[in-house]
Write a protein that holds these residues in place. Structure first.
Motif, short mmCIF file in Angstrom:
data_model
loop_
_atom_site.label_atom_id
_atom_site.label_comp_id
_atom_site.label_asym_id
_atom_site.label_seq_id
_atom_site.Cartn_x
_atom_site.Cartn_y
_atom_site.Cartn_z
N VAL A 95 33.14 31.29 51.45
CA VAL A 95 32.33 30.16 51.90
C VAL A 95 32.81 28.93 51.14
O VAL A 95 32.93 28.95 49.91
N ARG A 96 33.07 27.85 51.88
CA ARG A 96 33.58 26.63 51.24
C ARG A 96 32.45 25.64 50.99
O ARG A 96 31.60 25.41 51.85
N LYS A 97 32.47 25.05 49.78
CA LYS A 97 31.57 23.96 49.43
C LYS A 97 32.40 22.91 48.72
O LYS A 97 32.78 23.09 47.56
N GLY A 98 32.69 21.82 49.44
CA GLY A 98 33.60 20.83 48.88
C GLY A 98 35.00 21.43 48.81
O GLY A 98 35.51 21.97 49.79
N ASN A 99 35.61 21.37 47.64
CA ASN A 99 36.92 21.99 47.44
C ASN A 99 36.83 23.32 46.72
O ASN A 99 37.86 23.91 46.36
N ASP A 100 35.63 23.81 46.47
CA ASP A 100 35.43 25.11 45.82
C ASP A 100 35.17 26.19 46.88
O ASP A 100 34.60 25.92 47.94
N ILE A 101 35.59 27.40 46.56
CA ILE A 101 35.39 28.56 47.42
C ILE A 101 34.43 29.52 46.71
O ILE A 101 34.62 29.83 45.54
N TYR A 102 33.43 29.99 47.43
CA TYR A 102 32.44 30.91 46.88
C TYR A 102 32.56 32.28 47.55
O TYR A 102 32.85 32.36 48.75
N CYS A 103 32.36 33.33 46.76
CA CYS A 103 32.36 34.68 47.32
C CYS A 103 31.59 35.62 46.40
O CYS A 103 31.37 35.31 45.22
N ASP A 104 31.16 36.74 46.95
CA ASP A 104 30.50 37.80 46.19
C ASP A 104 31.46 38.98 46.05
O ASP A 104 32.16 39.34 47.00
N PRO A 162 23.75 41.66 36.31
CA PRO A 162 23.82 41.38 37.75
C PRO A 162 23.85 39.89 38.03
O PRO A 162 23.23 39.10 37.31
N ASP A 163 24.61 39.50 39.06
CA ASP A 163 24.74 38.11 39.50
C ASP A 163 25.41 37.22 38.46
O ASP A 163 25.18 36.00 38.42
N THR A 164 26.23 37.83 37.60
CA THR A 164 27.03 37.02 36.67
C THR A 164 28.05 36.21 37.48
O THR A 164 28.68 36.73 38.40
N VAL A 165 28.21 34.94 37.13
CA VAL A 165 29.12 34.05 37.85
C VAL A 165 30.42 33.89 37.08
O VAL A 165 30.41 33.60 35.88
N VAL A 166 31.52 34.10 37.78
CA VAL A 166 32.85 33.99 37.19
C VAL A 166 33.61 32.88 37.91
O VAL A 166 33.55 32.79 39.14
N THR A 167 34.32 32.03 37.19
CA THR A 167 35.10 30.94 37.78
C THR A 167 36.59 31.21 37.65
O THR A 167 37.10 31.38 36.54
N GLN A 174 37.51 28.92 42.51
CA GLN A 174 36.82 29.97 43.23
C GLN A 174 35.67 30.46 42.36
O GLN A 174 35.86 30.88 41.22
N ILE A 175 34.47 30.38 42.91
CA ILE A 175 33.26 30.78 42.19
C ILE A 175 32.85 32.17 42.68
O ILE A 175 32.50 32.35 43.84
N VAL A 176 32.91 33.15 41.76
CA VAL A 176 32.68 34.55 42.10
C VAL A 176 31.35 35.01 41.49
O VAL A 176 31.12 34.84 40.29
N THR A 177 30.51 35.60 42.31
CA THR A 177 29.27 36.20 41.83
C THR A 177 29.42 37.72 41.84
O THR A 177 29.71 38.31 42.89
N LEU A 178 29.26 38.33 40.67
CA LEU A 178 29.40 39.79 40.56
C LEU A 178 28.09 40.46 40.96
O LEU A 178 27.06 40.26 40.32
N LYS A 179 28.15 41.24 42.03
CA LYS A 179 26.98 41.92 42.55
C LYS A 179 27.03 43.40 42.14
O LYS A 179 27.93 44.13 42.54
N VAL A 180 26.06 43.82 41.33
CA VAL A 180 26.02 45.19 40.85
C VAL A 180 25.41 46.10 41.92
O VAL A 180 24.29 45.87 42.39
N LYS A 181 26.16 47.12 42.30
CA LYS A 181 25.69 48.08 43.31
C LYS A 181 24.91 49.20 42.63
O LYS A 181 25.39 49.83 41.68
N ILE A 182 23.72 49.44 43.10
CA ILE A 182 22.89 50.53 42.59
C ILE A 182 22.98 51.70 43.56
O ILE A 182 22.76 51.53 44.76
N PRO A 183 23.29 52.93 43.08
CA PRO A 183 23.40 54.08 43.97
C PRO A 183 22.07 54.36 44.67
O PRO A 183 21.00 54.26 44.08
N THR A 184 22.16 54.70 45.94
CA THR A 184 20.95 55.03 46.70
C THR A 184 20.67 56.54 46.69
O THR A 184 19.56 56.96 47.03
#
Length: 315
Positions: free
Chosen positions: A192-201, A234-239, A257-267
């Motif tokens: 997802v683009r916001k300005g000149n930065d790219i965001y993703c999970d 969870p939801d730690t942001v990495v640039t 690129q702004i990366v959000t680390l999404k922790v997966k919990i086993p179901t």
């Protein structure tokens, strides 16, 4: 209400009073004022609009697109004169080529001279006695043209590219209009683009979050290795710097690129996995510690190793 001196102090520039009153009252009689100019002068052609759809990657790195445009262009039969080949337009005798005709009307102020579009030549100043059969005397015909459009790096959704002189042909020797190309960028399922930065999970396992480790992050330039720190929340942001969208004016400058680390919990977990978690939180079932103590020496592992093995291998 101004009285006899009502016009004092105003400079009419030596103009004809009849023309002045014609400007004011001429439209009341359907004629229009003398300030109405002839329309036989050169007029620039109309601007045209087009739409081009590109991918997210094409918007970032730029591309070339071909467009087909329907427009009015010079008639090749009469070469834009509107007259049948072998003939030429003649100067209108009624307006002497001015495209306007003057007439006198009576008003409360007396005779008023007004100006209107010539009824004989319709303001063109010329009469075509033998019109071109291809364009029917207009000097223009409908055509389809192909243009190569260069999409610059970093263009954003909804922005417009102007191609000068690629619009329609003008009238009476006027130049071409412009072609305005609106760019629409298709959404990307990862970025997802916001300005000149790219965001993703980016998803990570809770084992990776707890113990750390190396992961692969997808960027617009390709995959990039990144080392997760132990105890990542969870939801730690990495640039990731310099792997975003190039600046439209200076492509050498790029966003991040702004990366959000999404922790997966086993179901769903096995009983052995559940027991291991209970040990971690100090709620181990009776006999769990003895089971570990009685295990063969080669099977004794650290708690972190067991967590990794149980949750990544024991499905």
């Amino acid at each position: 209400g101004a009285g006899a001196g009502g016009f004092g102090g105003f400079d009419f520039g030596g103009g004809d009073m009849g023309d002045i009153f014609g400007d004011i009252f001429g439209d009341l009689f359907g004629g229009g004022g003398s300030r109405r100019r002839a329309n036989n002068g050169p007029m620039k052609g109309a601007n045209l609009r087009a739409v081009v759809h590109i991918t997210f990657e094409e918007a970032v790195f730029g591309c070339q697109k071909e467009l087909e445009i329907n427009l009015k262009d010079t008639c090749t039969t009469c070469h834009g004169t509107g007259a049948k080949p072998g003939t030429s337009p003649e100067t209108c005798s009624k307006c002497n080529g001015t495209g306007q005709e003057r007439f006198v009307q009576q008003s409360m102020f007396g005779a008023v001279t007004s100006v209107r579009t010539c009824s004989a030549c319709h303001g063109t100043g010329k009469i075509i006695k033998e019109p071109c059969t291809t364009c029917r005397g207009t000097g223009r015909v409908k055509k389809t043209k192909k243009y190569e459009v260069k999409i610059p790096q970093g263009i954003d959704n909804g922005q417009t590219i102007r191609l000068g002189g690629k619009g329609e042909l003008g009238e009476n020797g006027g130049g071409y209009g412009d072609l305005l190309v609106s760019v629409y960028v298709q959404p990307n399922r990862v970025f997802v683009r916001k300005g000149n930065d790219i965001y993703c999970d980016v998803p990570i396992t809770f084992v990776q979050a707890a113990l750390g480790g190396e992961i692969t992050i997808k960027t617009i330039d390709g995959e990039q290795k990144y080392t997760i720190k132990p105890g990542t929340q969870p939801d730690t942001v990495v640039t990731l710097r310099g792997v975003g969208v190039p600046n439209l004016r200076n492509p050498k400058i790029r966003g991040n690129q702004i990366v959000t680390l999404k922790v997966k919990i086993p179901t769903s977990m096995t009983e052995r996995q559940k027991d291991l978690l209970r040990q971690f939180y100090g709620d181990a079932p009776a006999g769990a510690a003895n089971t570990e103590a009685s295990a063969p020496e080669e099977e004794k592992k650290s708690f972190g190793e067991k967590v990794r093995d149980f949750f990544e291998k024991d499905k």
